[in-house]
Enzyme design. Structure first.
Site, PDB file in Angstrom:
ATOM      1  N   THR C  10      45.413   7.370  21.281  1.00  0.00           N
ATOM      2  CA  THR C  10      45.817   6.940  19.935  1.00  0.00           C
ATOM      3  C   THR C  10      46.018   8.092  18.963  1.00  0.00           C
ATOM      4  OG1 THR C  10      43.512   6.687  19.278  1.00  0.00           O
ATOM      5  CG2 THR C  10      44.591   4.752  20.225  1.00  0.00           C
ATOM      6  N   ARG C  37      36.339   1.888  18.755  1.00  0.00           N
ATOM      7  CA  ARG C  37      36.870   1.019  17.685  1.00  0.00           C
ATOM      8  C   ARG C  37      38.296   0.540  17.936  1.00  0.00           C
ATOM      9  NH1 ARG C  37      36.717   5.965  16.186  1.00  0.00           N
ATOM     10  NH2 ARG C  37      38.571   6.970  15.368  1.00  0.00           N
ATOM     11  N   CYS C 148      48.313  25.490  21.710  1.00  0.00           N
ATOM     12  CA  CYS C 148      49.751  25.472  21.403  1.00  0.00           C
ATOM     13  C   CYS C 148      50.325  26.859  21.168  1.00  0.00           C
ATOM     14  CB  CYS C 148      50.006  24.579  20.186  1.00  0.00           C
ATOM     15  SG  CYS C 148      48.812  24.783  18.857  1.00  0.00           S
ATOM     16  N   GLU C 201      41.143  29.757  16.292  1.00  0.00           N
ATOM     17  CA  GLU C 201      42.467  29.917  16.897  1.00  0.00           C
ATOM     18  C   GLU C 201      42.705  31.343  17.394  1.00  0.00           C
ATOM     19  OE1 GLU C 201      44.255  27.287  17.254  1.00  0.00           O
ATOM     20  OE2 GLU C 201      46.372  27.822  17.431  1.00  0.00           O
ATOM     21  N   ARG C 230      48.517  28.754   8.782  1.00  0.00           N
ATOM     22  CA  ARG C 230      49.117  27.421   8.711  1.00  0.00           C
ATOM     23  C   ARG C 230      50.180  27.447   7.615  1.00  0.00           C
ATOM     24  NH1 ARG C 230      48.238  24.030  12.532  1.00  0.00           N
ATOM     25  NH2 ARG C 230      45.985  24.036  12.244  1.00  0.00           N
ATOM     26  N   HIS C 237      55.702  26.020  16.113  1.00  0.00           N
ATOM     27  CA  HIS C 237      54.964  27.231  15.755  1.00  0.00           C
ATOM     28  C   HIS C 237      55.898  28.417  15.915  1.00  0.00           C
ATOM     29  CE1 HIS C 237      51.500  24.835  15.431  1.00  0.00           C
ATOM     30  NE2 HIS C 237      50.739  25.293  16.381  1.00  0.00           N
ATOM     31  N   THR C 324      53.591  20.494  19.746  1.00  0.00           N
ATOM     32  CA  THR C 324      52.997  19.321  20.410  1.00  0.00           C
ATOM     33  C   THR C 324      53.733  18.972  21.704  1.00  0.00           C
ATOM     34  OG1 THR C 324      54.284  17.681  19.171  1.00  0.00           O
ATOM     35  CG2 THR C 324      52.171  18.364  18.208  1.00  0.00           C
TER      36      THR C 324
END
Lengths: 345, 345, 345, 345
Positions: C10, C37, C148, C201, C230, C237, C324
């Protein structure tokens, strides 16, 4: 396959025509035309492509041609992505020489014998083209599509008008930066900002909506108030709409009527016609430009938050559509598909 | 100098109270209170400061106290920046123990004997505090300010209502991310996006506007329709407003009435009162959040694009105000100044 | 068709697995698992989908299962998009029960007998799985992919290391918000801002790069310095890289070596393998996240601005990859395809 | 009070000069000059003001003058915010006619007898002006400031170079959109994007840094590598810097040397000199453009994340400065203050 050309092929809308025509089952791009400083260059070498999809291979080697009937040569129809201030006489020249011109420019939208076509809404207006040809002595014709905001808006209004009638309507828009072309909106102007004004837009929304939702030569008479704003999104115009209907109705009814709406392009199964044309969402927080603008391959509009409007004792909702697809290039392509299906081409 | 305390001092609105009270001519911050996990730490060591102005030196060394009358100790008044779901009983406890509580929380706004005060608009509602004290047996009292959207909106509506009367009003808002607190809106949700929904906001706009623009215990009865949207700006709520007035008027008239509007805070020369409270701009493309939100040190609202509303046969305009200043901390501070000037403190 | 399951289905990476597996020629999603949940709900009813592509029809009706071997039932392999702090023991449990686990979590990346696989770069590391099984007594196994940033970086470094050797390397990254998951980065933190820090990172970039570009159990020894930032982009990236090579070379050479790079996934024609894996651009101003992140269906990296590095007397360039896709779900899928092609599954 | 004029007063840097000179204790703006199409108009009527601070009252009624010595008339010094491609001959004309010209344009920066002055770093270079006057026969002179990136960078490098020496340095920048002027960067180009290229910027960073940190006519010889990127922030350039020092040092040492750095402008107490000029932050996640760019009224640089550089066996850090204040108008103003304090004016 019909051979098509694109006038103003290097700008944002021109690029969108090229992207959307890639793989089209009926049309193949044979000619790309643009202003003098690009002419003679291969399209793939131009370095102006701003879309995240790559330039279609089939277009890369097309040489950029002059924006004249002679320059373009013999093809079946042209799409015009010309700047509105230049489009007027050029499009006339093409129509005179026998070309069907499907134009995204505003130059001829208010001409009485030129349809402003948003195919699901007023496909019947196409027949004014016969009068246009006769009156102007043209073998070709000019068919325009509405401005981006109006394309999205009128598609959502159509089933409401048909079913309940509209007495008055107030719309506030939040429009994406791609609507202003390139370079268009300066980043310093829109970062962390809203600009509560888009030149001539509110006037266009009023007049084009009345023309599209009216009968031939007889604009609809309901009252419209528009407030147009530029917000910091890349694509997708989102609009809040409040309506007083002729017949009383309620949100549930309106949602049903919108969700089941079908029109001529769907019945004809036109390649670019979204089905359903209006996607109704029931979550509290939809539609959203980032999540919903590609619905129906960018050709559907997404409606949500349908609820009572307490001030008008009517209904209100939020509608979203992709401004350079449903609202520009895609609308023109759908119009041309309708004309072909109707035997004009 | 009066000693003031801030309840919920570590959140976004709490920080804004601290920023706006720095150098205040009447008030000096003596106590900062927050939830258990921050208690005992010096404010300057907390590492939660999110504003671009530095933490005032005078607050850095204050230790964070419990949010109870005992914890805070003897001071002259408190500002509440507590989350609305916690504020209810805590604020009551303070009022019972004799504190004047100026609250940005929504918990008590709809209590009949609690004023929702936007000082220029309904300073006369302050006197309901006498009834509140009597009825509840309190020596202190609770005074709330409206939610951010309503604070901005009602200030712009006040001179129109006084001069022309209001029959119905439709508002669409484009609200900044700071209105949702911290962490608030996820960047993935708002980058390149508009969210057409803010929980409970439209209901608050309707009810609070009617309460503020009404008489004591008698809300205004004109009809209101609100559509609230989150857009990608940091600060400054901008709203399009369409109004049908009782008396016919025109944009020129409305502009004049707004531009010359003065109210009790201006007449009393309260320290935080902007003058003028409503700045009218005549350019096509103003107000803009980035350029105009700091007008009147963040306490004025800026109105532009006043024009006819064709659908309502009334008028429409765009209004902007700083949501965490005029719309939250600053409004509460101005309210407290009025109470002091009126002799309540 | 192999039956696959997704653990942590999810979250953002879980959603990306689902999006990328839609229409996969070898795999079909049979099970989606998530925390308590969400369990028992149909995936399509969950309301957490954040991608602009719609939820695949085939997944909408899957009920969300517990994250246990018993919960998932008999399938051929699982992809893990679990949060790193929970993944450790859960993934072990699955491997013990005979599942091949392809994991995007960092929990096991530094285990000596677990490969950190970026298929084009170190497909040969896959065989450490034999030792892993023997040593741990598992019939399944755990295979991780790098974080990533490192996935993108090491793919660009591979041909350089092979051809010229690397003595030292300095990288500065500008990373997209989707890398932080959902809700992840608060909009108030990143709007009009850069955050010059991403927790853990830089350490990961150093250690994972050395492990991936080294030999089995013998990390590469060249020196690495990383500065991770960021920035306000949604996906993609982008990294500036300065390298001192062992053998002297020049930008032209490096461009050629990168452009012609092919590896085992390309030779095997794996379904998700981009070809070419490294796209070299020669324009001054590429790669750009918005325009280039979808290159190779989000699986290629795009390199540009290859030029001399005057300080290191080496070379420097800019590399971009979809964080991603290439950097998370897509890398894991490609790894699993390699394991299947190599006969492990 | 000295009378000053601003050449190129209507652009972004020109506006910043006006904003920063408002209330200046030594200077009063007597003349604003711009290109022909603005001449004759009152500055306040121009409608080009893009800053969120209002136009200073004192400037509103100034008529925009031609950019010539005759047009400007008799004043004490001029600031040049002219576009670099126009600035060359115009600035010479002013210097010849006896004006001190403090220029933000790059046109004359690389002239051997023109200082590129960043007052805290190389105030001693001011004396080259004597040679400039003698050689060119001018009674006035031209003094330039560095480009924005270099102004921020060299201020952070100065104490390191003085204390430890610099052998080589690698910098990656993330630069704000205001650095490109107005309209500058198109919103379609930078929204959800990073542009890894700024024309001529990397060359300027190398050459100007060497000139500023060198001796008169003898540029510093350490090796510099620069990668310049445009990111989606409004103001504030942030840069990651890796350095190999001559003498070994460590992060703690470097932090101390930076934090205690003082220079001539601080010793002279110049009005615009920040104190301290370098603010050292010890949090993991600072400096950040949004939070830290106004440090020292936009004139300080903020350094954080000072740590070992493993690749260079040196140190690395992140530095931030306001690009249109420290990096442009403010730097020029500080330079002019130094010249006045040093008796040149």
């Amino acid at each position: 396959m019909l051979k098509v050309g694109i006038l103003g092929a290097t700008g944002m809308v021109g690029q969108k025509f090229i992207e959307m025509l890639e793989g089209h089952p009926w049309f193949t791009i044979e000619a790309v035309a643009a202003s003098e400083r690009s002419q003679g260059v291969k399209y793939g070498k131009l370095g102006k492509w701003k879309l995240s999809t790559p330039i279609p291979e089939s277009v890369k080697d097309l040489e950029i041609l002059p924006v004249t009937p002679e320059g373009i040569g013999q093809i079946d129809l042209v799409f015009s992505a010309l700047p509105s201030e230049e489009a007027g006489p050029i499009e006339e020249e093409f129509a005179k020489k026998g070309y069907m011109v499907f134009s995204n420019a505003s130059a001829h939208r208010m001409d009485e014998d030129v349809p402003v076509l948003n195919a699901e809404v007023n496909w019947q207006h196409s027949k004014i083209v016969d009068e246009q040809r006769k009156r102007r002595g043209w073998s070709g014709a000019i068919v325009t599509n509405p401005n981006c905001t109006t394309a999205v808006l009128t598609l959502s209004l159509k089933p409401i008008k048909d079913e309940f009638g509209i007495k008055r309507m107030i719309v506030t828009t939040m429009q994406a930066i791609s609507g202003a072309g390139y370079p268009g909106v300066a980043s310093l102007d829109i970062t962390d900002n809203v600009i509560p004004f888009i030149k001539d837009e509110e006037e266009k929304v009023v007049l084009e909506t009345q023309k599209i939702l009216g009968e031939l030569k007889k604009p609809a008479e309901f009252k419209i108030s528009a407030s147009c704003n530029r917000v910091n999104t890349t694509d997708g115009h989102i609009e809040t709409v409040s309506i007083e209907t002729e017949k009383k109705t309620d949100p549930q009814n309106v949602a049903e009527v919108m969700a089941k709406f079908q029109s001529e392009p769907q019945r004809l199964g036109l390649p670019t016609a979204p089905n359903p044309p209006i996607v109704v969402r029931y979550e509290d927080d939809r539609p959203q430009p980032k999540l919903d603008r590609m619905e129906g391959n960018g050709m559907a509009v997404v409606v949500g938050r349908i609820r009572k409007d307490e001030a008008l004792e009517g209904i209100k909702y939020t509608v979203l559509g992709h401004n350079t697809m449903r609202g520009a290039a895609g609308c023109s392509i759908l119009n041309s598909e309708y004309f072909k299906a109707a035997g004009y081409i």
